[in-house]
Write a protein that holds these residues in place. Structure first.
Motif, PDB file in Angstrom:
ATOM      1  N   TYR A  68      -2.042   3.402   2.358  1.00  0.00           N
ATOM      2  CA  TYR A  68      -2.821   3.915   1.222  1.00  0.00           C
ATOM      3  C   TYR A  68      -3.870   4.926   1.701  1.00  0.00           C
ATOM      4  O   TYR A  68      -4.008   6.022   1.142  1.00  0.00           O
ATOM      5  N   CYS A  71      -2.745   8.506   2.686  1.00  0.00           N
ATOM      6  CA  CYS A  71      -2.478   9.508   1.647  1.00  0.00           C
ATOM      7  C   CYS A  71      -3.678   9.729   0.741  1.00  0.00           C
ATOM      8  O   CYS A  71      -3.796  10.779   0.098  1.00  0.00           O
ATOM      9  N   ALA A  72      -4.579   8.757   0.682  1.00  0.00           N
ATOM     10  CA  ALA A  72      -5.738   8.876  -0.209  1.00  0.00           C
ATOM     11  C   ALA A  72      -6.943   9.480   0.504  1.00  0.00           C
ATOM     12  O   ALA A  72      -7.814  10.075  -0.127  1.00  0.00           O
ATOM     13  N   SER A 102      -5.927   8.141  -9.284  1.00  0.00           N
ATOM     14  CA  SER A 102      -5.097   9.252  -8.823  1.00  0.00           C
ATOM     15  C   SER A 102      -4.573   8.979  -7.412  1.00  0.00           C
ATOM     16  O   SER A 102      -3.449   9.358  -7.069  1.00  0.00           O
ATOM     17  N   CYS A 103      -5.376   8.307  -6.594  1.00  0.00           N
ATOM     18  CA  CYS A 103      -4.944   7.948  -5.233  1.00  0.00           C
ATOM     19  C   CYS A 103      -3.868   6.867  -5.277  1.00  0.00           C
ATOM     20  O   CYS A 103      -2.923   6.884  -4.466  1.00  0.00           O
ATOM     21  N   GLU A 105      -1.728   6.519  -7.651  1.00  0.00           N
ATOM     22  CA  GLU A 105      -0.504   7.217  -8.074  1.00  0.00           C
ATOM     23  C   GLU A 105       0.168   7.901  -6.884  1.00  0.00           C
ATOM     24  O   GLU A 105       1.402   7.879  -6.762  1.00  0.00           O
ATOM     25  N   LYS A 106      -0.625   8.524  -6.018  1.00  0.00           N
ATOM     26  CA  LYS A 106      -0.068   9.169  -4.823  1.00  0.00           C
ATOM     27  C   LYS A 106       0.606   8.138  -3.918  1.00  0.00           C
ATOM     28  O   LYS A 106       1.692   8.376  -3.375  1.00  0.00           O
ATOM     29  N   TYR A 107      -0.063   6.991  -3.762  1.00  0.00           N
ATOM     30  CA  TYR A 107       0.491   5.924  -2.918  1.00  0.00           C
ATOM     31  C   TYR A 107       1.825   5.434  -3.479  1.00  0.00           C
ATOM     32  O   TYR A 107       2.810   5.307  -2.745  1.00  0.00           O
ATOM     33  N   GLU A 109       3.859   6.988  -5.460  1.00  0.00           N
ATOM     34  CA  GLU A 109       4.858   8.057  -5.333  1.00  0.00           C
ATOM     35  C   GLU A 109       5.505   8.035  -3.949  1.00  0.00           C
ATOM     36  O   GLU A 109       6.730   8.176  -3.812  1.00  0.00           O
ATOM     37  N   LYS A 110       4.700   7.828  -2.920  1.00  0.00           N
ATOM     38  CA  LYS A 110       5.236   7.770  -1.563  1.00  0.00           C
ATOM     39  C   LYS A 110       6.065   6.509  -1.337  1.00  0.00           C
ATOM     40  O   LYS A 110       7.034   6.521  -0.574  1.00  0.00           O
TER      41      LYS A 110
END
Length: 229
Positions: A68, A71-72, A102-103, A105-107, A109-110
């Motif tokens: 996490y 990417c965050a 938003s972080c 969501e990025k996690y 997605e990966k």
């Protein structure tokens, strides 16, 4: 047994001193907490499960936490623990979730791209485009109730103010979705509590429902239809 002890004390006070106590029921603070919990449950938004899942996603899971943060950002804040028995204390938990969403969501997605190991979380909240709007509304309703809990956590003789303060809470919440002309005519506690909130004829049209500035701001650009909103 609380009621039994109260009745004994009340009887002795009247017998010995000729005075009596006013029975105002059980603790209003617990009642308000339970009402807030019931309201969240009735909404069907499942925010409690989302906030719990968010915290336990990274608790005791250093590998997931490392993924996490990769990417965050190394200095990114982590989710806070949800308190299931003191619902109104979850406002900071909710605000933290909004801040880091938003972080998250990025996690996710990966994870979906199989760059990170897939966790066992049961929540699919990232698929809900309106989740942050719902969380903002959660905070809004809580902000209406919190002053009462703060003021009445006291030994001061506040009973004479109780009815007016509770009526103000009810009015503040109802005017967000009940037609203004109906609220304006309810100038007493009795009339206010007599409004049928289940009658759709009393409801404002959806575009006039007041969900608060923060939630309105989150609605911008979410890409949802009017029906979904």
């Amino acid at each position: 047994n609380g009621p039994a002890v109260f009745n004994i004390f009340k009887g002795e006070l009247e017998r010995v001193l000729g005075h009596w106590l006013i029975d105002i029921g059980s603790c209003g603070l617990h009642t308000l907490h339970n009402a807030f919990q019931s309201g969240e449950s009735k909404s069907g938004w499942d925010l409690a499960n989302i906030l719990k899942s968010l915290y336990y996603l990274f608790k005791d899971a250093p590998a997931r936490k490392e993924d996490y943060l990769s990417c965050a950002g190394a200095g990114q804040l982590m989710p806070q623990k949800f308190v299931s028995h003191r619902w109104l204390e979850n406002v900071p938990v909710c605000k933290r979730a909004i801040l880091i969403w938003s972080c998250i969501e990025k996690y996710v997605e990966k994870v979906n791209q199989k760059e990170f190991m897939k966790p066992t979380s049961r929540s699919n909240a990232v698929k809900d485009k309106l989740v942050c709007v719902k969380l903002e509304f959660f905070c809004l309703v809580a902000s209406v109730l919190l002053p009462f809990l703060t003021n009445y956590q006291s030994d001061k003789p506040l009973v004479p103010l109780l009815a007016a303060d509770l009526a103000e809470i009810i009015r503040c919440l109802m005017k967000r979705f009940i037609k203004s002309e109906i609220i304006d005519t309810a100038n007493t506690c009795e009339k206010l509590c007599g409004i049928d909130i289940l009658n759709k004829e009393n409801h404002s049209i959806y575009s006039k429902i007041d969900i608060g500035l923060a939630a309105e701001e989150k609605l911008k650009g979410v890409g949802c239809s009017d029906k979904q909103i």
